[in-house]
Design a protein around this motif. Sequence first.
Motif, PDB file in Angstrom:
ATOM      1  N   UNK A 145       0.850  -1.185   0.000  1.00  0.00           N
ATOM      2  CA  UNK A 145       0.000   0.000   0.000  1.00  0.00           C
ATOM      3  C   UNK A 145       0.890   1.242   0.000  1.00  0.00           C
ATOM      4  N   UNK A 146       0.563   2.187  -0.849  1.00  0.00           N
ATOM      5  CA  UNK A 146       1.340   3.415  -0.938  1.00  0.00           C
ATOM      6  C   UNK A 146       0.695   4.486  -0.063  1.00  0.00           C
ATOM      7  N   UNK A 147       1.497   5.063   0.813  1.00  0.00           N
ATOM      8  CA  UNK A 147       0.998   6.116   1.686  1.00  0.00           C
ATOM      9  C   UNK A 147       1.497   7.472   1.190  1.00  0.00           C
ATOM     10  N   UNK A 148       0.740   8.502   1.472  1.00  0.00           N
ATOM     11  CA  UNK A 148       1.038   9.838   0.982  1.00  0.00           C
ATOM     12  C   UNK A 148       1.979  10.564   1.947  1.00  0.00           C
ATOM     13  N   UNK A 149       2.990  11.224   1.388  1.00  0.00           N
ATOM     14  CA  UNK A 149       3.873  12.053   2.203  1.00  0.00           C
ATOM     15  C   UNK A 149       3.141  13.318   2.622  1.00  0.00           C
ATOM     16  N   UNK A 150       3.278  13.689   3.894  1.00  0.00           N
ATOM     17  CA  UNK A 150       2.617  14.881   4.401  1.00  0.00           C
ATOM     18  C   UNK A 150       3.579  15.721   5.232  1.00  0.00           C
ATOM     19  N   UNK A 151       3.453  17.029   5.093  1.00  0.00           N
ATOM     20  CA  UNK A 151       4.333  17.951   5.815  1.00  0.00           C
ATOM     21  C   UNK A 151       3.849  18.090   7.247  1.00  0.00           C
ATOM     22  N   UNK A 152       4.365  17.224   8.107  1.00  0.00           N
ATOM     23  CA  UNK A 152       4.035  17.225   9.528  1.00  0.00           C
ATOM     24  C   UNK A 152       5.348  17.339  10.301  1.00  0.00           C
ATOM     25  N   UNK A 153       5.383  18.239  11.252  1.00  0.00           N
ATOM     26  CA  UNK A 153       6.623  18.482  11.997  1.00  0.00           C
ATOM     27  C   UNK A 153       7.027  17.259  12.815  1.00  0.00           C
ATOM     28  N   UNK A 194       2.696   9.638  11.863  1.00  0.00           N
ATOM     29  CA  UNK A 194       4.155   9.742  11.847  1.00  0.00           C
ATOM     30  C   UNK A 194       4.714   9.175  10.551  1.00  0.00           C
ATOM     31  N   UNK A 195       4.162   8.069  10.079  1.00  0.00           N
ATOM     32  CA  UNK A 195       4.636   7.476   8.835  1.00  0.00           C
ATOM     33  C   UNK A 195       4.509   8.463   7.675  1.00  0.00           C
ATOM     34  N   UNK A 196       3.389   9.153   7.574  1.00  0.00           N
ATOM     35  CA  UNK A 196       3.214  10.156   6.516  1.00  0.00           C
ATOM     36  C   UNK A 196       4.255  11.262   6.630  1.00  0.00           C
ATOM     37  N   UNK A 197       4.568  11.654   7.863  1.00  0.00           N
ATOM     38  CA  UNK A 197       5.572  12.692   8.090  1.00  0.00           C
ATOM     39  C   UNK A 197       6.958  12.216   7.682  1.00  0.00           C
ATOM     40  N   UNK A 198       7.291  10.971   7.999  1.00  0.00           N
ATOM     41  CA  UNK A 198       8.601  10.424   7.634  1.00  0.00           C
ATOM     42  C   UNK A 198       8.782  10.395   6.119  1.00  0.00           C
ATOM     43  N   UNK A 199       7.736  10.037   5.410  1.00  0.00           N
ATOM     44  CA  UNK A 199       7.819   9.992   3.949  1.00  0.00           C
ATOM     45  C   UNK A 199       8.065  11.374   3.356  1.00  0.00           C
ATOM     46  N   UNK A 207      12.127   1.383   2.808  1.00  0.00           N
ATOM     47  CA  UNK A 207      12.227   0.567   4.014  1.00  0.00           C
ATOM     48  C   UNK A 207      10.814   0.153   4.446  1.00  0.00           C
ATOM     49  N   UNK A 208      10.582  -1.127   4.760  1.00  0.00           N
ATOM     50  CA  UNK A 208       9.245  -1.547   5.210  1.00  0.00           C
ATOM     51  C   UNK A 208       8.738  -0.691   6.358  1.00  0.00           C
ATOM     52  N   UNK A 209       7.462  -0.330   6.300  1.00  0.00           N
ATOM     53  CA  UNK A 209       6.802   0.494   7.319  1.00  0.00           C
ATOM     54  C   UNK A 209       7.524   1.821   7.535  1.00  0.00           C
ATOM     55  N   UNK A 210       8.192   2.295   6.479  1.00  0.00           N
ATOM     56  CA  UNK A 210       8.925   3.573   6.538  1.00  0.00           C
ATOM     57  C   UNK A 210       9.903   3.603   7.711  1.00  0.00           C
ATOM     58  N   UNK A 211      10.458   2.444   8.020  1.00  0.00           N
ATOM     59  CA  UNK A 211      11.488   2.362   9.044  1.00  0.00           C
ATOM     60  C   UNK A 211      11.006   2.278  10.466  1.00  0.00           C
ATOM     61  N   UNK A 212       9.692   2.257  10.673  1.00  0.00           N
ATOM     62  CA  UNK A 212       9.161   2.215  12.037  1.00  0.00           C
ATOM     63  C   UNK A 212       9.457   0.847  12.656  1.00  0.00           C
ATOM     64  N   UNK A 213      10.122   0.859  13.797  1.00  0.00           N
ATOM     65  CA  UNK A 213      10.566  -0.372  14.454  1.00  0.00           C
ATOM     66  C   UNK A 213       9.609  -0.772  15.571  1.00  0.00           C
ATOM     67  N   UNK A 235      13.608   5.116  14.672  1.00  0.00           N
ATOM     68  CA  UNK A 235      13.179   4.815  13.309  1.00  0.00           C
ATOM     69  C   UNK A 235      14.421   4.485  12.489  1.00  0.00           C
ATOM     70  N   UNK A 236      14.347   3.413  11.701  1.00  0.00           N
ATOM     71  CA  UNK A 236      15.469   3.021  10.845  1.00  0.00           C
ATOM     72  C   UNK A 236      15.362   3.701   9.486  1.00  0.00           C
ATOM     73  N   UNK A 237      16.481   4.214   8.978  1.00  0.00           N
ATOM     74  CA  UNK A 237      16.483   4.889   7.677  1.00  0.00           C
ATOM     75  C   UNK A 237      16.878   3.941   6.549  1.00  0.00           C
ATOM     76  N   UNK A 238      17.381   2.756   6.896  1.00  0.00           N
ATOM     77  CA  UNK A 238      17.779   1.767   5.889  1.00  0.00           C
ATOM     78  C   UNK A 238      17.258   0.398   6.283  1.00  0.00           C
ATOM     79  N   UNK A 239      17.173  -0.498   5.292  1.00  0.00           N
ATOM     80  CA  UNK A 239      16.692  -1.862   5.569  1.00  0.00           C
ATOM     81  C   UNK A 239      17.619  -2.607   6.521  1.00  0.00           C
TER      82      UNK A 239
END
Length: 326
Positions: free
Chosen positions: A75-83, A115-120, A129-135, A148-152
């Motif tokens: 599933x593709x999630x949308x990037x959002x400008x969240x601080x 948070x995932x939208x913000x990370x994207x 990275x799966x789940x946008x790096x959320x561990x 949060x992981x930035x790489x696989x």
Amino acid sequence: MSQAINLTAEVTDDQLGFRLDQAVAALFPDYSRSRIKEWILAGLVQIDGKVSSTPREKVFTGQLIEVNAVLKDEVTFVAQKIEIDIVYEDDDILVINKPAGLVVHPGAGNSSGTLLNALLYHYPNIAEVPRAGIVHRLDKETSGLMVVAKTVPAQTHLVTSLQARQMTREYDAIATGCFTAGGKVDAPIGRDKVHRTKMAVNHTAGKDAITHFRISEKYRAHTRLRLRLETGRTHQIRVHMMSIGHVLAGDPVYGGRPRPPKGASVEFSEALRGFRRQALHATMLRLEHPITGEEMEWHAEPPEDFKALAAALRADAIEHEKQLDF
């Protein structure tokens, strides 16, 4: 589009005695442990040409591991400008201080604004990275530190570390009732048998869960605690505190209506009733860096609403002591 993958590698001395899922994760670090486990259970992994569907099967040096699977479009999630409040950052990991009210991962009723939208948005490459790096996750209304992981490879290592209980997480909390000493709650947690959106201590179908706690400050009818998790079950602290008769202050799911102590002032009663989330903050995180191996530790003060509640409880306790002296 879906992509067929064919992976082949020999077990080395470094993986001797590993479980199959551990060995596959070590041999093919670009794929998450959860995905690897799914492949094994689906019969898509072979050892020396023979299908193995047992993640715990032991492997030995020289055995040939083959994976024939299909990577399905996720599933593709949308990037959002969240601080995002970043406490630490390098090429491999992020440590953030999550505010209360922010959902970590999109789900039913929360498809965006997470948070995932913000990370994207802030880290476009993290989409690889799966789940946008959320561990690991924090509940929506729980504040505090998350990694949060930035790489696989970083995510794979951190997930393994978390599962092996090598990551230390401590929480600041305010619970109802008076404690006489610290202690430990060792009780399995699973879905509530009646209310399926809630968790509960479940001795028949629950997963093992251990929470340590000690007293930080005593109030009239509440106690401030420092808690350390050995495991990371959904709602673990909230359920464990409920199970011993000390729900967290403000908890909207497990707590019920707040009950100010006898003789409480109007101002204090309003402060207590006005705190409408669980009084829980992830205040310390300690882990081994997934790439360098360095032990690292971070601390975060609780947010202002938590501090205000603690101050109100402290003032009420002091005022009560004064009245007893007369």
